[in-house]
Design an enzyme around this catalytic site. Structure first.
Site, PDB file in Angstrom:
ATOM      1  N   ASN A  28     -41.974  62.170   9.820  1.00 13.15           N
ATOM      2  CA  ASN A  28     -42.946  61.079   9.908  1.00 13.15           C
ATOM      3  C   ASN A  28     -44.057  61.545  10.833  1.00 13.15           C
ATOM      4  O   ASN A  28     -43.869  61.603  12.048  1.00 13.15           O
ATOM      5  CB  ASN A  28     -42.273  59.809  10.457  1.00 13.15           C
ATOM      6  CG  ASN A  28     -43.290  58.715  10.744  1.00 13.15           C
ATOM      7  OD1 ASN A  28     -44.392  58.728  10.203  1.00 13.15           O
ATOM      8  ND2 ASN A  28     -42.915  57.759  11.594  1.00 13.15           N
ATOM      9  N   HIS A 113     -41.113  50.571   9.721  1.00 19.25           N
ATOM     10  CA  HIS A 113     -41.006  51.403  10.928  1.00 19.25           C
ATOM     11  C   HIS A 113     -41.230  50.508  12.145  1.00 19.25           C
ATOM     12  O   HIS A 113     -42.045  49.573  12.106  1.00 19.25           O
ATOM     13  CB  HIS A 113     -42.040  52.531  10.889  1.00 19.25           C
ATOM     14  CG  HIS A 113     -41.821  53.542  11.970  1.00 19.25           C
ATOM     15  ND1 HIS A 113     -42.209  53.328  13.271  1.00 19.25           N
ATOM     16  CD2 HIS A 113     -41.229  54.758  11.956  1.00 19.25           C
ATOM     17  CE1 HIS A 113     -41.877  54.367  14.009  1.00 19.25           C
ATOM     18  NE2 HIS A 113     -41.273  55.250  13.236  1.00 19.25           N
ATOM     19  N   GLU A 115     -42.841  50.794  14.764  1.00 21.15           N
ATOM     20  CA  GLU A 115     -44.210  50.681  15.259  1.00 21.15           C
ATOM     21  C   GLU A 115     -44.996  49.654  14.448  1.00 21.15           C
ATOM     22  O   GLU A 115     -45.851  48.943  14.972  1.00 21.15           O
ATOM     23  CB  GLU A 115     -44.877  52.067  15.246  1.00 21.15           C
ATOM     24  CG  GLU A 115     -44.303  52.944  16.354  1.00 21.15           C
ATOM     25  CD  GLU A 115     -44.336  54.428  16.100  1.00 21.15           C
ATOM     26  OE1 GLU A 115     -45.031  54.893  15.174  1.00 21.15           O
ATOM     27  OE2 GLU A 115     -43.632  55.158  16.840  1.00 21.15           O
ATOM     28  N   GLU A 184     -33.194  53.536  13.568  1.00 20.03           N
ATOM     29  CA  GLU A 184     -34.045  54.123  14.605  1.00 20.03           C
ATOM     30  C   GLU A 184     -34.094  53.191  15.818  1.00 20.03           C
ATOM     31  O   GLU A 184     -34.911  52.254  15.845  1.00 20.03           O
ATOM     32  CB  GLU A 184     -35.465  54.305  14.066  1.00 20.03           C
ATOM     33  CG  GLU A 184     -35.574  55.250  12.893  1.00 20.03           C
ATOM     34  CD  GLU A 184     -36.954  55.869  12.823  1.00 20.03           C
ATOM     35  OE1 GLU A 184     -37.042  57.094  12.883  1.00 20.03           O
ATOM     36  OE2 GLU A 184     -37.941  55.119  12.764  1.00 20.03           O
ATOM     37  N   GLY A 190     -39.874  58.514  20.187  1.00 19.63           N
ATOM     38  CA  GLY A 190     -40.986  59.097  20.935  1.00 19.63           C
ATOM     39  C   GLY A 190     -40.772  59.116  22.438  1.00 19.63           C
ATOM     40  O   GLY A 190     -41.705  59.351  23.207  1.00 19.63           O
ATOM     41  N   SER A 226     -36.253  60.742  18.545  1.00 22.72           N
ATOM     42  CA  SER A 226     -36.281  61.984  19.328  1.00 22.72           C
ATOM     43  C   SER A 226     -35.323  63.046  18.798  1.00 22.72           C
ATOM     44  O   SER A 226     -34.713  63.793  19.581  1.00 22.72           O
ATOM     45  CB  SER A 226     -36.010  61.692  20.812  1.00 22.72           C
ATOM     46  OG  SER A 226     -36.998  60.814  21.331  1.00 22.72           O
TER      47      SER A 226
HETATM   48  C1  PEP Z   1     -40.213  58.221  14.109  1.00 21.27           C
HETATM   49  O1  PEP Z   1     -41.441  58.235  14.196  1.00 21.27           O
HETATM   50  O2  PEP Z   1     -39.668  57.635  13.178  1.00 21.27           O
HETATM   51  C2  PEP Z   1     -39.462  58.902  15.153  1.00 21.27           C
HETATM   52  C3  PEP Z   1     -38.151  58.864  15.110  1.00 21.27           C
HETATM   53  O3  PEP Z   1     -40.180  59.547  16.121  1.00 21.27           O
HETATM   54  P1  PEP Z   1     -39.614  60.628  17.194  1.00 21.27           P
HETATM   55  O4  PEP Z   1     -38.759  61.599  16.434  1.00 21.27           O
HETATM   56  O5  PEP Z   1     -40.849  61.253  17.754  1.00 21.27           O
HETATM   57  O6  PEP Z   1     -38.822  59.860  18.183  1.00 21.27           O
END
Ligand code: PEP
Length: 262
Positions: A28, A113, A115, A184, A190, A226
């Site tokens: 992503n 997601h 965000e 997630e 992040g 992450s």
């Molecule tokens: C994501 O954007 O779905 C994500 C898991 O980001 P990161 O791997 O940077 O934590």
């Protein structure tokens, strides 16, 4: 989750009867990239994809879909978008329809997601509608769910996941069978703070029980938060983790490819 705690969605089969689920590693990119940077990244992914032991793809910003299609077509790397409109067409300024994504050869559309849930007030019902819109045009929705740190610390992780998934599960087995889910935890996205394999497995297992109860244990459930080459193997060793949704590490070809080669 409902299925875990009450068994009302049923848990009639054992994990051994669920069948094989091919690992999937999806990147992503979020709002990152430029034509120049993308060209280098995509060229490296194309060249290195042969070493992947799993299915791989990238979900990129809308404006780069045309470039991605040109540079990845015919390769082992699939691609998709980070969002999708629930509408087919019309006066929806800024929205992008599933048919438009199909025009650029997309395979995937992320839905819900964290965000987007947090910054664009996307509700659980809207996310399910986005998944339905993707399915309607033959795209595979990747439906993301996850709890905040406060929700986890309040002991409500599984309750939150159940609430977020409810309208998605209500779409039924046939629809679910054509989706991918992604757990997630918001506090791990992040932040560099990954859920332990055991913390992730607990949630994945609960989701699997619900899926099994609906007769679709084969649906893949990715972990995201992450993920990097250094921690992916222990996560992938968990029985109900079927791959990863990778944010930051998907912007570095070598790192992403190392995750996909585990
Ligand atoms: C994501 O954007 O779905 C994500 C898991 O980001 P990161 O791997 O940077 O934590």
């Amino acid at each position: 989750m409902q299925g875990t705690q009450s068994g009302t969605r049923g848990a009639t089969a054992s994990a051994a009867q669920d069948g094989a689920r091919a690992r999937l590693v999806l990147g992503n990119w979020k709002m990152h990239g430029s034509l120049n940077d993308n060209a280098a990244l995509l060229t490296a992914l194309r060249a290195g994809a042969g070493a992947a032991t799993c299915e791989i793809g990238v979900c990129v910003p809308f404006p780069y879909l045309a470039q991605v299609e040109v540079l990845l077509k015919g390769s082992a790397v699939s691609w998709g978008a980070q969002d999708i409109s629930v509408h087919d067409k019309g006066a929806y300024t800024g929205e992008v329809s599933g048919a438009m994504l199909n025009d650029f050869g997309c395979r995937w559309a992320l839905a819900g997601h964290s965000e987007r849930r947090a910054m664009h007030a996307e509700s659980d019902v809207l996310v399910a509608e986005k998944a339905k819109a993707a399915l309607a045009v033959g795209l595979t929705p990747v439906v993301c769910v996850g709890e905040t740190l406060a929700e986890r610390e309040g002991g409500n992780t599984l309750g939150v996941i159940e609430r977020q998934l409810e309208p998605v599960l209500d779409l039924g087995a046939e629809a679910l069978g054509r989706m991918v889910l992604a757990y997630e935890p918001v506090w791990a996205i992040g932040t560099g703070r990954t859920a332990t394999p055991e913390q992730a497995q607990e949630v994945h297992s609960a989701i699997r029980v619900a899926l099994r109860g609906l007769g679709v244990p084969q649906v893949r459930v990715l972990y995201g938060g992450s993920v990097k080459a250094a921690n992916a193997a222990t996560l992938f060793a968990m029985p109900d983790i079927d791959g990863a949704l990778v944010g930051g590490a998907s912007l570095v070809a070598d790192e992403f490819l190392r995750i996909a080669a585990i």
